[in-house]
Scaffold this active site. Structure first.
Site, short mmCIF file in Angstrom:
data_model
loop_
_atom_site.label_atom_id
_atom_site.label_comp_id
_atom_site.label_asym_id
_atom_site.label_seq_id
_atom_site.Cartn_x
_atom_site.Cartn_y
_atom_site.Cartn_z
N HIS A 110 4.19 -10.88 2.11
CA HIS A 110 4.57 -9.96 3.09
C HIS A 110 6.03 -10.49 3.77
O HIS A 110 6.48 -9.89 4.51
CB HIS A 110 3.65 -9.75 4.06
CG HIS A 110 3.76 -8.48 4.88
ND1 HIS A 110 4.19 -8.73 6.41
CD2 HIS A 110 3.89 -7.18 4.99
CE1 HIS A 110 4.25 -7.65 6.95
NE2 HIS A 110 4.19 -6.51 5.95
N ARG B 110 0.77 -1.17 -0.16
CA ARG B 110 0.14 -0.04 0.01
C ARG B 110 0.98 1.35 -0.06
O ARG B 110 1.81 1.39 0.80
CB ARG B 110 -0.94 -0.14 1.40
CG ARG B 110 -1.90 1.09 1.41
CD ARG B 110 -2.66 1.12 2.29
NE ARG B 110 -3.82 0.09 2.24
CZ ARG B 110 -4.26 -0.67 3.25
NH1 ARG B 110 -3.79 -0.65 4.65
NH2 ARG B 110 -5.33 -1.68 3.20
#
Length: 749
Positions: A493, A463
């Site tokens: 991640h 993001r």
């Protein structure tokens, strides 16, 4: 609210008095009904089969706002270095911007589409939105007052002034006007609003001037908007800082860019009378929704969605508090903003610009200087030549703790040495966020150009870093690196690096598993952990995981890893339940967890059951915590602490057991649904007893009442404890700086 930013109670705790209803507490953010009573989570989450109460979860959105209130308390604290207080004010602004762009925008979108559901805390979506609005208004008002009535006057006392145009002297006006003419004026684009010019699009987070003009010939009123250029400095140095050997002689004067523009509006609208002008700022929905399927190029889909993001609907309007009602009516009508979404604040708006002030070179107003040093086990011993990192970790595991241990002489050097080593056959690397000029990316390119097999698993949906990630993903592809974007439907991640090397006895694998991103810049500011190891089991695990990310290996099993979304949550819950069983058997059960966020209901319920069984549970959380500690019959044996300081606490640690039963893990996952269900995350178990000891000791420091911290109560309030009976409690990060420095000195002897 009180004008005083903070006071000291008899217990030595700090408070922001208007938001806090009892000494030392953060705002009472518990949800209230219209009658003022606390809202209970009736029907929010069905009672668990073993009888856990329905109201056992705190609201995650309110908990996040409490985190940002802790940031605000740091800014309000007169014991903090002054320029660091200014930086915390800027951090508060940036944090709240992201909260509205993502969390508030997402909640509004779900309400509008009819898919929003009651939260685990028991609140209906609109109740959550109402609570967010109330608390956000209180916090932004407190933020503005702390700046205006505490930090700004303190800066003036140190010779650092943020002035208005009326305070600019004649010589400064001449200089600023020249700057305006040559550097600012050519960039500006005034946009009129009339039948021929519809109301312009206002980009998210842009600072704007709303200008009311009068035509002197007709007397007719006109409206215009000017965007304050984000490419120019937020605060203009009308008198650059004068270095001085004494603080008394230091002087620096700054003027907000919008003040400069407002003072020269006659040059932008010649022949018109400037009647009024006000600043305003819009926050828009900037969360991404990318529909993935196996046949669509994810990169292309994301680039298209980034274009759409700029035109997301407004979710917040910040305006200068003196704005005239008819101008306000025009803005709210044209932007389709509800009254509750309007925040009236004193100028200057957008205090992210205080980072410029915080960067002033005044060592007496900053934290004590700190320079990361090479990890004691990787430091050169007999010469200035860097130690061979691969040779070192071939003999033993190395546990890294950033920023106390230098990232550049450990992780970065690990990848760079692998790229330059002719015996290295392949490098595989995950990249979630990194800097545009990252030496990690450069090393991967060098390795590919040297003929090595290089795989980069790039998460382009990280993001707010999407555009940057797309650009350097293209750069890697052009250099011959195999770039893949992970598994459809899951963000990658985990923080992993795998080096495959040909040695005399055969192929050997060297690994790094960390809690933070491969970003040299944030590694100097974020607290993170990493393991360098040549353990064959870890090498085998990482090989399988990279094959899963780049190819087809959905049923991979791991020996020293817990991997989301399949085994991480079950693995943690299993270990929590094991400690509960030990407690029921009369042994000592212990669970310690350090994360950024604690939200996952299944894990929280497991922690409640462990507490009920008599096991002791420690949770060290930086931000959100939905767990209620210290509740009779539910969580008497659970403590929750939070630590804020010069570094962003970012590592994730999981420790279990006592004595010979102890085990410790580190990794990338927070205890949130997105991490455990919609991301590829990895935890690795420590094998070296020294590292197990070190992680238990670190956990003990964070949970110790001997260091400054915030503690969470069962009613959802956070209490700051940073003063002892006679003096400030020591800072755990400062203690760690001293501890690691001592360890390096000892290693050199």
């Amino acid at each position: 609210m009180s004008a005083e930013p903070s006071t000291e109670s008899e217990t030595g705790r700090s408070e922001i008095s208007t938001v806090t209803s009892s000494p030392g507490d953060s705002p009472d953010l518990r949800p209230r009904a219209a009658n003022g009573r606390f809202v209970r989570a009736t029907g929010a989450t069905p009672p668990a089969p073993d009888g856990l109460p329905a109201d056992r979860f705190l609201d995650r959105e309110i908990s996040w706002l409490q985190f940002n209130e802790r940031v605000l308390q740091m800014a309000a604290d007169p014991d903090m270095p002054l320029l660091e207080r200014a930086r915390f004010l800027a951090i508060f602004t940036s944090n709240l911007d992201e909260f509205f762009m993502v969390r508030v925008a997402g909640l509004k979108r779900r309400i509008a589409t009819g898919i929003a559901v009651r939260s685990a805390s028991g609140l209906e979506p609109r109740e959550v939105l109402e609570q967010i609005s109330k608390v956000s208004h209180d916090l932004t008002a407190a933020h503005a007052r702390i700046f205006e009535e505490s930090v700004r006057p303190a800066l003036v006392e140190e010779g650092i002034s943020i002035i208005t145009w009326s305070e600019v002297d004649d010589a400064e006006q001449a200089r600023v006007s020249e700057i305006f003419t040559h550097e600012i004026f050519p960039v500006l684009t005034p946009l009129a609003v009339d039948p021929a010019h519809p109301f312009p699009y206002i980009s998210g987070l842009s600072l704007n001037l709303a200008v009311v003009l009068i035509n002197p010939k007709t007397g007719k009123e006109h409206f215009a908007r000017i965007k304050v250029p984000p490419s120019l400095p937020r605060f203009l140095a009308v008198r650059p800082a004068q270095a001085s050997v004494t603080a008394e002689l230091f002087e620096a004067r700054f003027l907000a860019l919008e003040e400069v523009i407002a003072a020269h509006l006659d040059q932008l609208f010649p022949g018109m009378e400037v009647h009024e002008h006000y600043t305003f700022r819009v926050t828009r929905n900037e969360d991404l929704e990318v529909e993935e399927d196996d046949n669509e190029n994810l990169l292309t889909a994301l680039e298209r969605e980034l274009t759409r993001r700029r035109f997301g609907p407004p979710v917040r309007l910040e305006v200068e508090e003196g704005m005239d009602d008819h101008v306000m009516e025009l803005l709210t009508r044209e932007l389709a903003v509800h009254e509750d979404e309007v925040y009236r604040l004193p100028a200057p708006l957008d205090l992210r610009g205080l980072n410029t002030i915080a960067d002033i070179d005044r060592s007496d107003l900053h934290f004590a200087p700190f320079v990361a040093r090479t990890n004691a086990e990787l430091a050169p011993t007999e010469s200035a030549k860097p130690r061979d990192i691969l040779a070192k970790i071939s003999r033993q595991d190395v546990l890294l703790h950033h920023p106390y241990d230098s990232f550049s002489t450990s992780v970065q050097a690990f990848v760079e040495q692998a790229a330059a080593d002719p015996k290295v056959l392949a490098i595989k690397q995950t990249l979630y966020r990194t800097s545009g000029d990252s030496p990690i990316v450069d090393a991967l390119i060098d390795a590919a150009e040297a003929g090595k097999q290089v795989l980069a698993v790039v998460e382009i949906k990280a993001r707010f870093d999407e555009q940057a990630n797309i650009e350097w993903a293209r750069k890697l592809e052009h250099a011959g690196v195999h770039v893949v974007y992970g598994i459809v439907g899951l963000k990658t991640h985990c923080k992993l690096s795998l080096v495959v090397r040909q040695e005399a006895e055969g192929v050997r694998r060297y690994c790094h598993i960390g809690t933070g991103n491969y970003n040299p810049k944030t590694a100097r500011l974020y607290e993170d952990l990493g393991l360098l190891t040549a353990d064959p089991e870890v090498g085998e695990d990482l090989t399988r995981l990279f094959n899963q990310l780049s190819g087809l290996a959905p049923r991979s099993k791991f020996k020293r890893l817990l991997v989301a979304p399949r085994s991480l949550r079950p693995g943690l819950v299993e270990r929590v339940e094991r400690e509960a069983e030990r407690a029921r058997a009369g042994e000592e059960g212990y669970v310690g967890i350090k994360v950024n966020s604690m939200v996952d209901e299944e894990l929280i319920d497991a922690l409640y059951r462990a507490s009920q069984a008599g096991a002791h549970v420690d949770v060290w959380v930086r931000g959100i915590c939905a767990l209620r500690p210290g509740v009779e019959g539910l969580s008497e044996n659970i403590r929750v602490h939070s630590v804020l300081g010069r570094f962003l606490e970012h590592s994730r640690i999981f420790v279990f057991g006592t004595d010979e039963h102890r085990e410790a893990w580190i990794g990338s996952a927070d205890m949130m649904h997105r991490n455990l269900d919609r991301r590829v995350e990895a935890l690795v178990r420590m094998r070296d007893p020294r590292h197990v000891d070190e992680l238990f000791e670190l956990m003990a420091k964070g949970m110790s009442g001997d260091y400054a911290h915030w503690s969470l109560r069962g009613d959802g309030r956070w209490t700051r404890q940073h003063r002892g009976e006679e003096e400030l409690l020591p800072d755990v990060q400062a203690q760690l700086i001293a501890m690691y420095a001592k360890r390096r000195r000892k290693a050199r002897r």
